[in-house]
Structure formats: structure tokens, C-alpha cells
Design a protein around this motif. Structure first.
Motif, PDB file in Angstrom:
ATOM      1  N   PRO A  20      73.234 -92.459 -63.864  1.00  0.00           N
ATOM      2  CA  PRO A  20      73.452 -92.253 -62.501  1.00  0.00           C
ATOM      3  C   PRO A  20      72.414 -91.324 -61.874  1.00  0.00           C
ATOM      4  O   PRO A  20      71.711 -91.499 -60.813  1.00  0.00           O
ATOM      5  CB  PRO A  20      74.844 -92.212 -62.045  1.00  0.00           C
ATOM      6  CG  PRO A  20      75.615 -92.773 -63.168  1.00  0.00           C
ATOM      7  CD  PRO A  20      74.735 -92.390 -64.452  1.00  0.00           C
ATOM      8  N   ALA A  21      72.408 -89.984 -62.489  1.00  0.00           N
ATOM      9  CA  ALA A  21      71.494 -88.937 -62.037  1.00  0.00           C
ATOM     10  C   ALA A  21      69.894 -89.439 -62.246  1.00  0.00           C
ATOM     11  O   ALA A  21      69.326 -89.230 -61.296  1.00  0.00           O
ATOM     12  CB  ALA A  21      71.856 -87.682 -62.708  1.00  0.00           C
ATOM     13  N   ARG A  22      69.775 -89.836 -63.314  1.00  0.00           N
ATOM     14  CA  ARG A  22      68.266 -90.288 -63.565  1.00  0.00           C
ATOM     15  C   ARG A  22      67.805 -91.516 -62.767  1.00  0.00           C
ATOM     16  O   ARG A  22      66.799 -91.238 -62.127  1.00  0.00           O
ATOM     17  CB  ARG A  22      68.228 -90.596 -65.003  1.00  0.00           C
ATOM     18  CG  ARG A  22      68.469 -89.596 -65.979  1.00  0.00           C
ATOM     19  CD  ARG A  22      68.117 -89.885 -67.376  1.00  0.00           C
ATOM     20  NE  ARG A  22      68.350 -88.759 -68.185  1.00  0.00           N
ATOM     21  CZ  ARG A  22      67.460 -88.274 -69.006  1.00  0.00           C
ATOM     22  NH1 ARG A  22      66.124 -88.403 -68.980  1.00  0.00           N
ATOM     23  NH2 ARG A  22      67.876 -87.249 -69.843  1.00  0.00           N
ATOM     24  N   ILE A  23      68.661 -92.273 -62.377  1.00  0.00           N
ATOM     25  CA  ILE A  23      68.438 -93.375 -61.400  1.00  0.00           C
ATOM     26  C   ILE A  23      68.067 -92.923 -60.189  1.00  0.00           C
ATOM     27  O   ILE A  23      67.337 -93.284 -59.236  1.00  0.00           O
ATOM     28  CB  ILE A  23      69.495 -94.632 -61.823  1.00  0.00           C
ATOM     29  CG1 ILE A  23      69.210 -95.336 -63.026  1.00  0.00           C
ATOM     30  CG2 ILE A  23      69.214 -95.527 -60.471  1.00  0.00           C
ATOM     31  CD1 ILE A  23      70.341 -96.327 -63.249  1.00  0.00           C
ATOM     32  N   GLY A  24      68.871 -91.798 -59.762  1.00  0.00           N
ATOM     33  CA  GLY A  24      69.013 -91.445 -58.316  1.00  0.00           C
ATOM     34  C   GLY A  24      67.730 -90.613 -58.251  1.00  0.00           C
ATOM     35  O   GLY A  24      67.127 -90.874 -57.256  1.00  0.00           O
ATOM     36  N   TRP A  25      67.465 -89.758 -59.059  1.00  0.00           N
ATOM     37  CA  TRP A  25      65.958 -89.227 -58.948  1.00  0.00           C
ATOM     38  C   TRP A  25      64.853 -90.405 -59.044  1.00  0.00           C
ATOM     39  O   TRP A  25      64.028 -89.953 -58.253  1.00  0.00           O
ATOM     40  CB  TRP A  25      65.737 -88.261 -60.342  1.00  0.00           C
ATOM     41  CG  TRP A  25      66.429 -86.946 -60.242  1.00  0.00           C
ATOM     42  CD1 TRP A  25      67.443 -86.552 -60.854  1.00  0.00           C
ATOM     43  CD2 TRP A  25      65.820 -85.775 -59.216  1.00  0.00           C
ATOM     44  NE1 TRP A  25      67.854 -85.279 -60.545  1.00  0.00           N
ATOM     45  CE2 TRP A  25      66.886 -84.635 -59.537  1.00  0.00           C
ATOM     46  CE3 TRP A  25      64.741 -85.672 -58.548  1.00  0.00           C
ATOM     47  CZ2 TRP A  25      66.406 -83.600 -58.992  1.00  0.00           C
ATOM     48  CZ3 TRP A  25      64.674 -84.421 -57.962  1.00  0.00           C
ATOM     49  CH2 TRP A  25      65.601 -83.520 -58.211  1.00  0.00           C
TER      50      TRP A  25
END
Length: 186
Positions: A20-25
Motif C-alpha cells: 500500500p505504501a509503494r502504490i501510494g507513492w
């Protein structure tokens, strides 16, 4: 030999556990790039609005007479005369494109596939010179044919680059002679 193989087998990348953090970035980066492009587009439109008082360049008349010179090359844009970074975007004059130039006794016809054509009457021509840059396009010294002309009460420089740069001096001489003859007739 066995311990080295075991150490080599033990080294591997860590598993990605925070998707989720990588997709958010990634989504944030895409949105930022979209914002930058939108702001650039709005700036272009705003510049066109500021230049709204500029009259539309005329279209070529039905009969322009025999061609004195022809040139095939690129149109690099138009600027306020003497200010090579002040791009004119109103009426499509800021759109870079291929261009076919035809010089006749009536004036200069600029045909641009994919962009709006325009015509510079002989009476509106003010000068021609070789230069090295216009509206963010920089070339070697003398690599650009710049034609100065009047559109309404504003002087405009339009930059062209021939497919054969050796044609530029002939264009400058012919245009300036034509302008001097026109001024002498007035």
C-alpha cells in the motif's frame, strides 16, 4: 567450498511487505506529473488570452503571382520583435511545425501542415536576418531565418529553419531587397 555456496544461497532480497505504501507513492508521483502538465497547459492558455488583442494573421489571397523563392523546413515560432523569448501563442503562432514558405510579389505565404497557415503581405514585411535563436530554440550562429513583420500595430519575429541551411542568405537578401523596393515605392 560448501560454506561459500551456502552463503550465496542465503543472500536474497527482502520480500516487499508494504505494498500500500509503494502504490501510494506511485499514485502521488503520477498525480504530481499530471498537475505539472495541467499548469503548463493553463500557462499556455493564459498567454494566449493576454495576446487576445492581436489580430488574426491574414490568409493567402487566391492569386499571389509567381513564386520568387520556395523553402521547405521548420517553423520554430513567433516572438515579439527583438525579444526572442517572448513567444506569441495567439492564433496558433506559437505552434512549432513543418513549413513550406513561398515568397511572391504579394508577400510571404506560410503553409503549415497540422497547424494554421498564415500570410504576411509584402507591405507588412519589415526585415529579414540570420540569427541563432528564437522562443527557446537555439541553433548555431546563422542557423535560423528570422523574418520581422507587422501584425496590426505589433512587430513580430518569426523563425524558420530550412532543410537546406545554405538557402538562408538568399532568402535574407531577397526579402530585404523586396522590402526596400516596397518602401521606395511608398
Amino acid at each position: 567450498m560448501t560454506p561459500v555456496i551456502l552463503l550465496a544461497e542465503a543472500k536474497k532480497s527482502a520480500d516487499v511487505t508494504d505494498w500500500p505504501a509503494r502504490i501510494g507513492w506511485l499514485v502521488g508521483l503520477v498525480l504530481f506529473i499530471a498537475l505539472v502538465y495541467w499548469l503548463m497547459r493553463e500557462g499556455w492558455k493564459w498567454r494566449g488570452t493576454l495576446q487576445g488583442d492581436l489580430p488574426k494573421p491574414p490568409s493567402a489571397p487566391e492569386e499571389t503571382g509567381p513564386a520568387k523563392l520556395n523553402l521547405s523546413g521548420r517553423y520554430h515560432g513567433s516572438t515579439t520583435a527583438g525579444q526572442w523569448l517572448d513567444r506569441i501563442v495567439a492564433h496558433g503562432l506559437g505552434t512549432r511545425s513543418r513549413a513550406e514558405l513561398t515568397l511572391t510579389e504579394q508577400g510571404l505565404e506560410v503553409e503549415r501542415p497540422g497547424a494554421s497557415d498564415f500570410f504576411v503581405p509584402a507591405a507588412a514585411l519589415r526585415g529579414a536576418r540570420l540569427d541563432k535563436g528564437i522562443a527557446g530554440k537555439v541553433l548555431p550562429e546563422g542557423g535560423l531565418l528570422v523574418v520581422t513583420w507587422a501584425l496590426g500595430d505589433k512587430l513580430i519575429d518569426s523563425g524558420f529553419r530550412s532543410d537546406h541551411a545554405a538557402e538562408h542568405p538568399e532568402w535574407v537578401d531577397t526579402l530585404n531587397d523586396m522590402i526596400n523596393d516596397t518602401e521606395g515605392a511608398r
